[in-house]
Design an enzyme around this catalytic site. Structure first.
Site, PDB file in Angstrom:
ATOM      1  N   CYS A 256     -79.477-107.595  63.460  1.00  0.00           N
ATOM      2  CA  CYS A 256     -79.382-108.036  64.858  1.00  0.00           C
ATOM      3  C   CYS A 256     -80.702-108.516  65.469  1.00  0.00           C
ATOM      4  CB  CYS A 256     -78.814-106.909  65.716  1.00  0.00           C
ATOM      5  SG  CYS A 256     -77.092-106.576  65.355  1.00  0.00           S
TER       6      CYS A 256
HETATM    7  N1  LIG Z   1     -74.370-104.457  62.862  1.00  0.00           N
HETATM    8  C1  LIG Z   1     -74.791-103.969  64.016  1.00  0.00           C
HETATM    9  O1  LIG Z   1     -75.508-102.952  64.052  1.00  0.00           O
HETATM   10  C2  LIG Z   1     -74.402-104.607  65.320  1.00  0.00           C
HETATM   11  C3  LIG Z   1     -74.635-103.914  66.517  1.00  0.00           C
HETATM   12  C4  LIG Z   1     -74.276-104.518  67.712  1.00  0.00           C
HETATM   13  C5  LIG Z   1     -73.737-105.803  67.729  1.00  0.00           C
HETATM   14  N2  LIG Z   1     -73.536-106.461  66.554  1.00  0.00           N
HETATM   15  C6  LIG Z   1     -72.917-107.803  66.598  1.00  0.00           C
HETATM   16  O2  LIG Z   1     -71.538-107.638  66.226  1.00  0.00           O
HETATM   17  C7  LIG Z   1     -71.088-108.751  65.445  1.00  0.00           C
HETATM   18  C8  LIG Z   1     -70.583-108.264  64.105  1.00  0.00           C
HETATM   19  O3  LIG Z   1     -71.661-107.687  63.397  1.00  0.00           O
HETATM   20  P1  LIG Z   1     -71.441-106.866  62.047  1.00  0.00           P
HETATM   21  O4  LIG Z   1     -72.790-106.394  61.616  1.00  0.00           O
HETATM   22  O5  LIG Z   1     -70.338-105.897  62.239  1.00  0.00           O
HETATM   23  O6  LIG Z   1     -70.948-108.044  61.068  1.00  0.00           O
HETATM   24  P2  LIG Z   1     -70.549-107.928  59.537  1.00  0.00           P
HETATM   25  O7  LIG Z   1     -71.147-109.110  58.867  1.00  0.00           O
HETATM   26  O8  LIG Z   1     -70.868-106.568  59.030  1.00  0.00           O
HETATM   27  O9  LIG Z   1     -68.968-108.054  59.562  1.00  0.00           O
HETATM   28  C9  LIG Z   1     -68.278-109.171  59.988  1.00  0.00           C
HETATM   29  C10 LIG Z   1     -66.902-109.190  59.330  1.00  0.00           C
HETATM   30  O10 LIG Z   1     -66.128-110.264  59.856  1.00  0.00           O
HETATM   31  C11 LIG Z   1     -65.349-110.816  58.808  1.00  0.00           C
HETATM   32  N3  LIG Z   1     -64.908-112.166  59.144  1.00  0.00           N
HETATM   33  C12 LIG Z   1     -65.649-113.312  59.171  1.00  0.00           C
HETATM   34  N4  LIG Z   1     -64.902-114.356  59.550  1.00  0.00           N
HETATM   35  C13 LIG Z   1     -63.644-113.870  59.779  1.00  0.00           C
HETATM   36  C14 LIG Z   1     -62.441-114.461  60.206  1.00  0.00           C
HETATM   37  N5  LIG Z   1     -62.349-115.776  60.483  1.00  0.00           N
HETATM   38  N6  LIG Z   1     -61.347-113.674  60.348  1.00  0.00           N
HETATM   39  C15 LIG Z   1     -61.410-112.341  60.061  1.00  0.00           C
HETATM   40  N7  LIG Z   1     -62.541-111.731  59.650  1.00  0.00           N
HETATM   41  C16 LIG Z   1     -63.648-112.485  59.510  1.00  0.00           C
HETATM   42  C17 LIG Z   1     -66.279-110.767  57.610  1.00  0.00           C
HETATM   43  O11 LIG Z   1     -65.577-110.857  56.387  1.00  0.00           O
HETATM   44  C18 LIG Z   1     -66.965-109.418  57.820  1.00  0.00           C
HETATM   45  O12 LIG Z   1     -66.278-108.372  57.156  1.00  0.00           O
HETATM   46  C19 LIG Z   1     -72.286-109.714  65.357  1.00  0.00           C
HETATM   47  O13 LIG Z   1     -72.167-110.641  66.398  1.00  0.00           O
HETATM   48  C20 LIG Z   1     -73.479-108.804  65.606  1.00  0.00           C
HETATM   49  O14 LIG Z   1     -74.568-109.499  66.165  1.00  0.00           O
HETATM   50  C21 LIG Z   1     -73.846-105.889  65.340  1.00  0.00           C
END
Ligand SMILES: NC(=O)c1ccc[n+]([C@@H]2O[C@H](COP(=O)([O-])OP(=O)(O)OC[C@H]3O[C@@H](n4cnc5c(N)ncnc54)[C@H](O)[C@@H]3O)[C@@H](O)[C@H]2O)c1
Length: 394
Positions: A256
């Protein structure tokens, strides 16, 4: 409530399973079939404290289903859709909106007007508006509910969050999202979409700014041979500054901070704004990674050691997320300088572009990239002719 969670990454899976615990029925949807297969077998898809317990308890078995196709979902039954897909940056440091765009083109025409569609992914509303106009999706009823969980304590953070932010022009739908959290004691701020996302972006700028500050402070302390723990404690005891989140490190990274800091710089540029402090957060980190790498070489040479071993490949403790990991950054800097460097991590197998070791050797400089458990410390303590280095006080 019936909730569809799109994306079973760190945010989607943790949020959805926590909402099961609060009494909701969740359908998880992810286009990555291998993840859905693992979750159907109750296997964790990433390392996160408590995840296995959540996946294997009775409530989850009864109230969570895992799907990999939009056609498997009964959209008319969904009260809420939570969008939790990744929003990375591309090689030009611009938002890569392909994932979120695909979600909206798949949802278009499927979701009833009465369903509340809520975005938990981090995305600036003006960027989202552009994406939505390309796929002809109506923006005005969307709700933004940015996520603040920390990997490594994600379930704890869900239930003990400092605040809940809800941004929308549709007050009725905002209230529906607020009702998800009514058992939690956290303060809720209802606001407009842009303000809700600015809260997320500015939090994710301030935190690495603080880490960059403490790392710059530790370089100054080091160059003057001062006492790091005394100085940082003395500064942190000022209640306006605080001691929390004030630990020096080899550098900061993660999925992030780097991207959100870059995005805030882009937003400033698009708005012709000069924000020199925010502009320098990542530069300060790059400088620190270089400084730290040079320091390691110096320690190795002074002690006549043969190699540097970086312990821990993740970007911080209690996770296996290696996105923008300082370990890889430092590894690459050292490799470019033709130094002998390897990574030790017993919990994951790395891409073969990295030299990884699974057992400890002598004549090496061991560098804890983040605090390790006693097991690793004790193993290192048994070796001869090594130096064990950590950049913070125990
Ligand atoms: N990881 C963190 O600590 C955190 C904390 C706060 C906010 N965020 C934000 O939250 C969001 C998600 O982060 P994350 O780390 O969980 O992401 P991630 O990469 O771990 O997971 C995203 C998931 O979405 C799936 N995906 C992608 N396209 C798709 C589609 N069209 N339909 C269905 N599924 C689909 C992927 O296969 C993946 O499993 C981002 O915007 C990030 O900035 C992340």
């Amino acid at each position: 409530m019936n909730i569809v969670v799109i994306g079973v990454g760190y945010v989607g899976l943790v949020t959805g399973l926590s909402l099961v615990k609060l009494g909701n029925k969740i359908t998880f949807l992810d286009t990555d079939l291998s993840k859905i297969q693992m979750l159907n077998q109750k296997k964790p898809t990433f390392d996160e404290p408590e995840l296995l317990d959540y996946l294997t308890n009775d409530k989850t078995a009864k109230n969570a289903t895992f799907c990999h196709s939009y056609d498997e979902i009964k959209w008319e039954d969904a009260d809420i859709v939570l969008i939790c897909v990744q929003t990375p940056i591309d090689e030009n440091r611009d938002l890569d909106s392909t994932f979120i765009k695909k979600v909206f083109s798949s949802l278009n025409g499927k979701v009833a007007n009465s369903t509340t569609v809520c975005i938990k992914s981090t995305i600036h509303p003006s960027a989202l508006q552009k994406v939505l106009s390309e796929v002809n999706y109506d923006y005005k009823d969307l709700v933004f509910n940015p996520e603040f969980l920390r990997e490594g304590s994600a379930f704890y953070d869900f239930f003990n969050t400092d605040r809940i932010i809800i941004g929308s022009e549709n007050l009725e739908k905002s209230q529906i999202i607020a009702s998800l959290y009514e058992e939690l004691k956290s303060e809720i701020i209802f606001t407009d979409p842009i303000s809700s996302q600015l809260i997320k972006y500015l939090s994710n700028a301030y935190l690495p700014l603080r880490l960059s500050f403490v790392n710059e402070a530790s370089r100054l302390i080091d160059s003057l041979n001062a006492n790091q723990s005394d100085v940082l404690k003395g500064v942190g005891l000022d209640s306006r500054i605080g001691e929390q989140y004030f630990r020096p490190s080899p550098g900061w990274g993660g999925s992030c901070f780097p991207k959100d800091v870059m995005e805030i710089q882009q937003i400033a540029k698009e708005n012709n704004l000069k924000l020199p402090v925010m502009q320098s957060i990542s530069n300060s980190n790059s400088e620190h990674l270089l400084w730290f790498s040079k320091k390691l070489v110096k320690i190795m040479n002074i002690n006549n050691l043969q190699k540097i071993i970086l312990i821990g490949a993740a970007f911080k403790e209690n996770t296996d997320d290696t996105r923008y990991s300082p370990t890889f950054e430092i590894y690459n800097i050292l490799k470019n300088e033709k130094e002998n460097v390897e990574i030790y991590d017993e919990n994951m197998t790395l891409d073969n572009k990295y030299d990884q070791i699974f057992s400890f050797e002598e004549n090496a400089l061991y560098v804890e990239m983040y605090p390790m458990g006693n097991k690793v410390k004790n193993q290192i303590a048994e070796l001869n002719n090594i130096v064990h280095f950590r950049f913070w006080d125990s």
